[in-house]
Enzyme design. Structure first.
Site, PDB file in Angstrom:
ATOM      1  N   GLN A  39      -5.152  -1.512   9.444  1.00 28.63           N
ATOM      2  CA  GLN A  39      -4.999  -2.852   8.893  1.00 28.63           C
ATOM      3  C   GLN A  39      -5.595  -3.892   9.844  1.00 28.63           C
ATOM      4  O   GLN A  39      -5.243  -3.946  11.019  1.00 28.63           O
ATOM      5  CB  GLN A  39      -3.514  -3.152   8.654  1.00 28.63           C
ATOM      6  CG  GLN A  39      -3.251  -4.485   8.021  1.00 28.63           C
ATOM      7  CD  GLN A  39      -3.793  -4.579   6.603  1.00 28.63           C
ATOM      8  OE1 GLN A  39      -3.724  -3.635   5.839  1.00 28.63           O
ATOM      9  NE2 GLN A  39      -4.340  -5.728   6.251  1.00 28.63           N
ATOM     10  N   ASP A  97     -11.501   2.577   3.720  1.00 30.27           N
ATOM     11  CA  ASP A  97     -11.857   1.157   3.645  1.00 30.27           C
ATOM     12  C   ASP A  97     -13.351   0.977   3.389  1.00 30.27           C
ATOM     13  O   ASP A  97     -13.797  -0.094   2.991  1.00 30.27           O
ATOM     14  CB  ASP A  97     -11.492   0.446   4.954  1.00 30.27           C
ATOM     15  CG  ASP A  97     -10.351  -0.536   4.781  1.00 30.27           C
ATOM     16  OD1 ASP A  97     -10.065  -0.925   3.630  1.00 30.27           O
ATOM     17  OD2 ASP A  97      -9.740  -0.917   5.792  1.00 30.27           O
ATOM     18  N   LYS A 150       0.829  -1.208   0.000  1.00 29.50           N
ATOM     19  CA  LYS A 150       0.000   0.000   0.000  1.00 29.50           C
ATOM     20  C   LYS A 150       0.862   1.256   0.000  1.00 29.50           C
ATOM     21  O   LYS A 150       0.590   2.217  -0.739  1.00 29.50           O
ATOM     22  CB  LYS A 150      -0.933  -0.005   1.211  1.00 29.50           C
ATOM     23  CG  LYS A 150      -2.042  -1.042   1.140  1.00 29.50           C
ATOM     24  CD  LYS A 150      -2.820  -1.113   2.448  1.00 29.50           C
ATOM     25  CE  LYS A 150      -3.926  -2.156   2.371  1.00 29.50           C
ATOM     26  NZ  LYS A 150      -4.632  -2.346   3.644  1.00 29.50           N
TER      27      LYS A 150
END
Length: 296
Positions: free
Chosen positions: A100, A123, A56
């Site tokens: 995460q 997200d 990422k």
């Protein structure tokens, strides 16, 4: 003569999307001094999560973003993690915040997700964004289902009127996938572990999305000839030489002899998730600065 499905190259589509994003960011940086900013929080030492976070970071930097990673030990308290998130919520140079997952057992993932500002929730997991998605309001969409929709539209074009079956009802993939297909005017069936005659349900799908987390679960004879198959599963299985390999939730070799198009594992849905993360971050940046995003 046996047919062979078109292989949907998610890696190539994701690269194209990232290039489109990078070009837009380059243009924005000529107009404004501050680029889009993405903050990723990693708690603990999980090897798979570390690899994913590094990917990422790299792709965000390649797209011209400001990319920050906050690595914290697995004994961080929930309160300390929330304090970090609240600081990023207030930081005007940060447009996207991603924590995460999974988190250590002593931290409530729901509390952490709810602490992220919905406007920076790249997200797409915050309940406010989920509600906006369901009602059709503008929102940041969950990255993996959003990536699946992009693959479908770039493969099939207009999805209106197609019969879609989603196998799996998780909050991360199955449920939002069904909602996004409905937004594209598909006729959607959600199938799961309690579905009766599951194979028959799958056989009527023009679009079949498998997201159950079981290697090779969907059989080749479950697939309607010519259907488009999106395999979201990522499962590591042992090989005869003592190693391992990644496989999806679909029996790929059997399915590709029946389907019209299919995503491979790896190289299908996976690369699209990070591409959609970058897209959401750019969209957040544009909204917060009242700019036109100009993304397809």
């Amino acid at each position: 003569m046996p047919t062979t499905a078109t292989i949907i190259d998610g890696k190539a589509v994701a690269a194209q999307i990232r290039e489109e994003i990078a070009q837009r960011v380059t243009a924005l940086k000529r107009e404004r001094s501050v680029p889009p900013g993405l903050a990723v929080i990693l708690v603990g030492e999980d090897p798979a999560s570390q690899v994913y976070v590094r990917s990422k970071e790299r792709q965000a930097q390649e797209a011209g973003f400001k990319s920050l990673a906050y690595r914290r030990p697995d004994d961080i308290s929930e309160e300390q993690l929330i304090t970090l998130i609240e600081g990023l919520n207030e930081d005007p140079t940060i447009d996207g915040i991603l924590v995460q997952l999974p988190l250590p057992a002593h931290i409530d993932e729901g509390v952490v997700i709810n602490a992220i500002s919905p406007e920076k929730d790249v997200d797409g997991f915050h309940p406010i964004n989920v509600g906006r998605m369901i009602t059709g309001a503008p929102s940041l969409l969950p990255c993996t289902p959003f990536g699946c929709i992009q693959l479908l539209k770039r493969t099939l074009g207009d999805l209106s009127g197609l019969d879609a079956v989603v196998v799996g009802r998780s909050n991360i993939v199955g449920k939002p996938m069904a909602a996004l297909l409905l937004r594209e005017n598909c006729t959607v069936t959600m199938a799961h572990s309690r579905t009766r005659n599951l194979a028959d349900v799958c056989r009527r799908a023009d679009i079949l999305v498998a997201a159950v987390g079981k290697p090779g679960f969907v059989q080749g004879d479950w697939i309607k000839p010519g259907a488009t198959v999106i395999d979201v599963g990522i499962n590591r299985v042992a090989t005869a030489d003592g190693g391992s390999r990644l496989v999806g939730d679909v029996d790929f070799e059997a399915a590709k002899a029946v389907a019209g198009a299919i995503t491979p594992v790896p190289g299908g849905v996976g690369p699209m998730t990070i591409a959609m993360l970058l897209r959401n971050t750019l969209e957040s940046y544009c909204r917060r600065n009242r700019l036109e995003c100009e993304l397809g």
